[in-house]
Design a protein around this motif. Structure first.
Motif, PDB file in Angstrom:
ATOM      1  N   THR A  77       0.950  -0.694  -0.086  1.00  0.00           N
ATOM      2  CA  THR A  77       0.023   0.214  -0.143  1.00  0.00           C
ATOM      3  C   THR A  77       0.952   1.413  -0.068  1.00  0.00           C
ATOM      4  O   THR A  77       0.356   2.217  -0.808  1.00  0.00           O
ATOM      5  CB  THR A  77      -1.185  -0.014   1.270  1.00  0.00           C
ATOM      6  OG1 THR A  77      -1.972  -1.054   0.833  1.00  0.00           O
ATOM      7  CG2 THR A  77      -1.804   1.357   0.995  1.00  0.00           C
ATOM      8  N   ALA A  78       1.835   1.185   0.577  1.00  0.00           N
ATOM      9  CA  ALA A  78       2.652   2.330   0.831  1.00  0.00           C
ATOM     10  C   ALA A  78       3.750   2.763  -0.231  1.00  0.00           C
ATOM     11  O   ALA A  78       3.967   3.858  -1.047  1.00  0.00           O
ATOM     12  CB  ALA A  78       3.691   2.555   2.117  1.00  0.00           C
ATOM     13  N   LEU A 121       1.923   1.575  -3.133  1.00  0.00           N
ATOM     14  CA  LEU A 121       0.976   2.021  -4.605  1.00  0.00           C
ATOM     15  C   LEU A 121       1.357   3.293  -5.503  1.00  0.00           C
ATOM     16  O   LEU A 121       1.435   2.240  -6.639  1.00  0.00           O
ATOM     17  CB  LEU A 121      -0.263   2.401  -3.971  1.00  0.00           C
ATOM     18  CG  LEU A 121      -1.458   2.464  -4.533  1.00  0.00           C
ATOM     19  CD1 LEU A 121      -1.678   0.910  -5.766  1.00  0.00           C
ATOM     20  CD2 LEU A 121      -2.882   2.739  -4.467  1.00  0.00           C
ATOM     21  N   MET A 139      -6.576  -2.511  -3.531  1.00  0.00           N
ATOM     22  CA  MET A 139      -5.499  -1.221  -2.927  1.00  0.00           C
ATOM     23  C   MET A 139      -5.759   0.032  -3.202  1.00  0.00           C
ATOM     24  O   MET A 139      -6.186   1.002  -1.767  1.00  0.00           O
ATOM     25  CB  MET A 139      -4.128  -1.437  -3.194  1.00  0.00           C
ATOM     26  CG  MET A 139      -3.095  -3.031  -3.049  1.00  0.00           C
ATOM     27  SD  MET A 139      -1.093  -2.341  -2.874  1.00  0.00           S
ATOM     28  CE  MET A 139      -1.456  -4.311  -3.177  1.00  0.00           C
ATOM     29  N   ALA A 140      -6.105   0.779  -4.288  1.00  0.00           N
ATOM     30  CA  ALA A 140      -5.944   1.574  -4.735  1.00  0.00           C
ATOM     31  C   ALA A 140      -7.382   1.676  -4.362  1.00  0.00           C
ATOM     32  O   ALA A 140      -8.001   3.163  -3.853  1.00  0.00           O
ATOM     33  CB  ALA A 140      -6.323   1.940  -6.232  1.00  0.00           C
ATOM     34  N   LYS A 153      -8.767   1.569  -0.833  1.00  0.00           N
ATOM     35  CA  LYS A 153      -8.658   1.573  -0.249  1.00  0.00           C
ATOM     36  C   LYS A 153      -7.593   3.407   0.470  1.00  0.00           C
ATOM     37  O   LYS A 153      -7.969   3.560   1.584  1.00  0.00           O
ATOM     38  CB  LYS A 153      -8.026   0.731   0.326  1.00  0.00           C
ATOM     39  CG  LYS A 153      -8.240  -0.634   0.992  1.00  0.00           C
ATOM     40  CD  LYS A 153      -7.681  -2.253   1.694  1.00  0.00           C
ATOM     41  CE  LYS A 153      -8.657  -3.002   1.251  1.00  0.00           C
ATOM     42  NZ  LYS A 153      -7.691  -4.687   1.588  1.00  0.00           N
ATOM     43  N   CYS A 154      -6.993   3.706  -0.862  1.00  0.00           N
ATOM     44  CA  CYS A 154      -6.474   5.411  -1.084  1.00  0.00           C
ATOM     45  C   CYS A 154      -7.245   6.220  -1.508  1.00  0.00           C
ATOM     46  O   CYS A 154      -6.878   5.982  -2.758  1.00  0.00           O
ATOM     47  CB  CYS A 154      -4.823   4.600  -1.034  1.00  0.00           C
ATOM     48  SG  CYS A 154      -4.304   3.456  -0.193  1.00  0.00           S
ATOM     49  N   THR A 181      -7.552   9.520  -2.333  1.00  0.00           N
ATOM     50  CA  THR A 181      -6.928  10.594  -2.649  1.00  0.00           C
ATOM     51  C   THR A 181      -7.046  11.274  -4.141  1.00  0.00           C
ATOM     52  O   THR A 181      -6.853  10.463  -4.777  1.00  0.00           O
ATOM     53  CB  THR A 181      -5.152  10.867  -1.707  1.00  0.00           C
ATOM     54  OG1 THR A 181      -4.984  10.565  -2.599  1.00  0.00           O
ATOM     55  CG2 THR A 181      -5.451  10.539  -0.481  1.00  0.00           C
ATOM     56  N   VAL A 231      -3.733  10.112  -5.690  1.00  0.00           N
ATOM     57  CA  VAL A 231      -3.869   8.357  -6.336  1.00  0.00           C
ATOM     58  C   VAL A 231      -5.230   8.566  -6.807  1.00  0.00           C
ATOM     59  O   VAL A 231      -4.815   7.511  -8.193  1.00  0.00           O
ATOM     60  CB  VAL A 231      -4.194   7.688  -4.528  1.00  0.00           C
ATOM     61  CG1 VAL A 231      -4.561   5.763  -4.853  1.00  0.00           C
ATOM     62  CG2 VAL A 231      -2.879   8.108  -3.668  1.00  0.00           C
ATOM     63  N   THR A 269      -4.067   6.286 -10.447  1.00  0.00           N
ATOM     64  CA  THR A 269      -4.969   5.297 -10.727  1.00  0.00           C
ATOM     65  C   THR A 269      -5.513   5.055 -12.071  1.00  0.00           C
ATOM     66  O   THR A 269      -6.085   4.387 -12.837  1.00  0.00           O
ATOM     67  CB  THR A 269      -6.078   5.336  -9.752  1.00  0.00           C
ATOM     68  OG1 THR A 269      -5.072   4.298  -8.400  1.00  0.00           O
ATOM     69  CG2 THR A 269      -6.496   3.671 -10.276  1.00  0.00           C
TER      70      THR A 269
END
Length: 625
Positions: A98-99, A101, A158-159, A161-162, A164, A167, A171
């Motif tokens: 995740t960190a 991504l 993963m994307a 959950k993040c 912003t 991101v 994405t």
């Protein structure tokens, strides 16, 4: 000998430290190596090492991005380099990435873009004489595409959950590149064997993309933003990096790609069922997230060219029902995108369904009738793009279908009558001659006679709505010819037997006045009070009907029969009536949902629920017979 409890942990820490001390020089060697074959060997060494820890992922991905060569493919070694890079990246997804991504998405976008360019280069540069020698190269390219798709399946959750702005923006770039690559591999068939190879990995990737779009859309809504699908072509460039515009960009591009892949899958003779399911279901679910332009052209193309054997009618029916469902929820803003070829294909497909219905076994007629109903809904929605001769021919085909059917086939067609009413209302826009010899006029008269004779209350409502719309727009002056003497509303409301010659017109007038009131922006207190009183009367009628005691059956002696355990067949009329009841309740529920009157909703919602429960009980009772 007693073992120190910290001994195991210390050994693991030492091993991790040794692994990191070996990793740093290896990554440096990979980045600085100038010989392509040596760099490939070093990357393969990295891929063969033990599992990476979370702290190692950043430096590893940085090295992989540096190693990626965006230049035109120089041959097998170039593809082998990229395959090795993606194998390491796929191994990195086994840890919590995740960190990192952003780095993953950047590498994934590079890989997708390069693969797309490689497909074009491969087709343009390889002639027939080199085809055999390039078989290995071809195979490598397909492996790289599959690796990219498999990596995306790990990244997209993963994307989700993040969420912003940065991101979502990154994405979006990654997804758009990968959607383009998937479409090119499947639909354009730019490389031998690509479609079959990619079709195995594509459904999972598309499903994860659809899930991500749903999450993003909900996030955009919670951010006090309203989704709006723009009709113009979507490009990678964008000016305003806000959350909503990025989500709109991703979702719209996903819908467009799903449409194209869906039509490809539908034309594959039933060999791409997984692709067909995920694409059409995805289109419907994403379109329901926000109103806007819809890719009708993509839906309609190629459906009529598909062979329609009875065994595959269910497969072909999926996109038909998907489009009909989506059109009920979406407004078509860009009719220019639908060309004459698409409309011709739509009618050709409809004629094929009708012809197939005539010759199909009874076991398939119910499903085919549903598809015919969906096509009538679609044509009604785009009727302003249809030519006169197309509407005329379809009307004549429907006339033959409904007038010549009897028994079980006729019962199956009863579910088409709501859609037939909608289609018939659109004929009011046609210009035609009012003569007895005109086959179109004769067919229209017979079909409207069929509709207005229906005595079920739900179909009476639909028939009146259809005829009212038709009568207000048609150039036909002798409207009385459309109403037979035994029209449902011509019967005395109390006895149900005596016919009142003026009854139909007076009931039609009252019906149209109610329709006009329902479409008004604001309801008067008198109108609301009147509708509430009708709702109460309907409730009382249902309660009275439910309280009628059943006559006790005479006692019968037990008779042993070989048919004792067999289920008795429900008469066709009961099944037909239940279908009409359920359709009518759907119409009422839809109308109630569209009104802005909170008072009316509060008063009538409970009554509708009672009706629905009563119908459910009857259905349950019928199933037990």
């Amino acid at each position: 000998m007693e073992i120190d409890g910290d001994g195991g942990g210390g050994a693991a820490a030492d091993a991790e430290e040794r692994g990191r001390s070996e990793l740093v020089p290896l990554l440096e060697a990979i980045k600085t190596s100038e010989v392509l074959e040596n760099r490939i060997a070093l990357i393969n060494q990295l891929e063969g090492s033990s599992q990476f820890c979370v702290d190692d992922l950043g430096p590893i991905l940085e090295s992989l991005v540096v190693c990626w060569d965006d230049s035109t493919c120089s041959g097998l070694s170039h593809c082998m380099l990229h395959k090795s890079v993606l194998q390491v990246a796929l191994k990195c997804t086994e840890s919590d990435a995740t960190a990192c991504l952003g780095q993953f998405l950047t590498l994934g976008a590079k890989a997708s873009s390069w693969c797309g360019k490689h497909l074009i280069w491969f087709v343009d540069s390889i002639d027939d004489s080199e085809a055999v020698q390039e078989e290995e190269h071809n195979s490598l390219c397909l492996e790289i595409i599959s690796l990219t798709l498999n990596i995306s399946v790990k990244l997209l959750p993963m994307a989700a959950k993040c969420i912003t702005v940065d991101v979502v923006h990154t994405t979006g770039d990654f997804i758009l590149e990968l959607l383009t690559l998937t479409e090119s591999s499947l639909v354009n068939k730019t490389i031998h064997g690509a479609a079959a190879h990619v079709a195995k990995a594509a459904p999972v990737f598309l499903d994860e993309t659809i899930k991500l779009c749903r999450v993003y859309c909900e996030a955009a809504k919670s951010d006090s933003c309203r989704m709006s699908m723009p009709p113009e072509e979507i490009t990678v460039e964008h000016e305003v990096p806000d959350l909503t515009s990025n989500v709109t960009r991703i979702t719209t591009c996903t819908i467009q790609t799903l449409c194209k892949i869906g039509t490809y899958a539908a034309s594959s003779g039933g060999s791409q069922v997984a692709l067909l399911n995920v694409s059409w279901k995805g289109v419907v679910s994403l379109l329901q997230l926000g109103k806007g332009s819809i890719e009708v052209k993509s839906y309609l193309k190629n459906q009529g060219a598909v062979d329609l054997p009875t065994s595959s009618s269910g497969i072909i029916g999926l996109p038909v029902h998907a489009l009909a469902s989506a059109l009920q929820r979406c407004e078509i803003k860009d009719y220019n995108a639908i060309d004459g070829k698409s409309i011709a294909t739509m009618f050709k497909f409809s004629f094929s369904l009708i012809n197939l219905y005539r010759t199909a076994p009874d076991s398939s007629k119910d499903q085919l009738a549903q598809q015919i109903s969906s096509m009538l809904d679609i044509i009604s929605k785009v009727r302003n793009l249809c030519a006169f001769y197309q509407m005329e021919k379809l009307t004549l085909e429907l006339h033959t279908l409904f007038m010549c059917s009897s028994g079980n086939p006729k019962a199956a067609l009863s579910q088409c009558k709501p859609s037939l009413g909608c289609f018939m209302s659109m004929l009011g826009h046609l210009n035609y001659t009012e003569v007895d010899a005109n086959a179109l006029c004769s067919a229209m008269l017979d079909l409207y006679h069929l509709l207005v004779r229906e005595r079920h209350w739900a179909l009476i409502h639909l028939a009146m709505s259809s005829f009212g719309y038709f009568a207000a727009r048609t150039s036909f002056t002798q409207l009385w010819r459309f109403i037979p003497g035994d029209a449902a509303l011509s019967y005395n409301a109390n006895t149900g037997m005596d016919i009142d010659e003026n009854g139909f017109m007076s009931e039609l007038k009252a019906f149209l006045q109610k329709e006009a009131a329902l479409r008004g922006d604001k309801w008067s207190r008198e109108q609301t009070r009147f509708l509430v009183s009708e709702g109460r009367a309907l409730k009382k009628l249902v309660e009275t009907a439910s309280e009628i005691p059943l006559a006790p059956e005479p006692e019968k002696k037990a008779v042993i029969s070989k048919d004792a355990n067999k289920k008795r067949k429900i008469p066709d009329g009961i099944g037909e009536g239940m279908t009409l009841l359920q359709n009518g309740l759907k119409v009422m529920r839809s109308a109630l949902n569209e009104t802005d009157s909170a008072e009316l909703k509060d008063r009538l919602a409970a009554h509708l629920s009672c009706l629905e429960n009563a119908v459910s009980q009857i259905v349950s009772f019928s199933d037990k017979i």
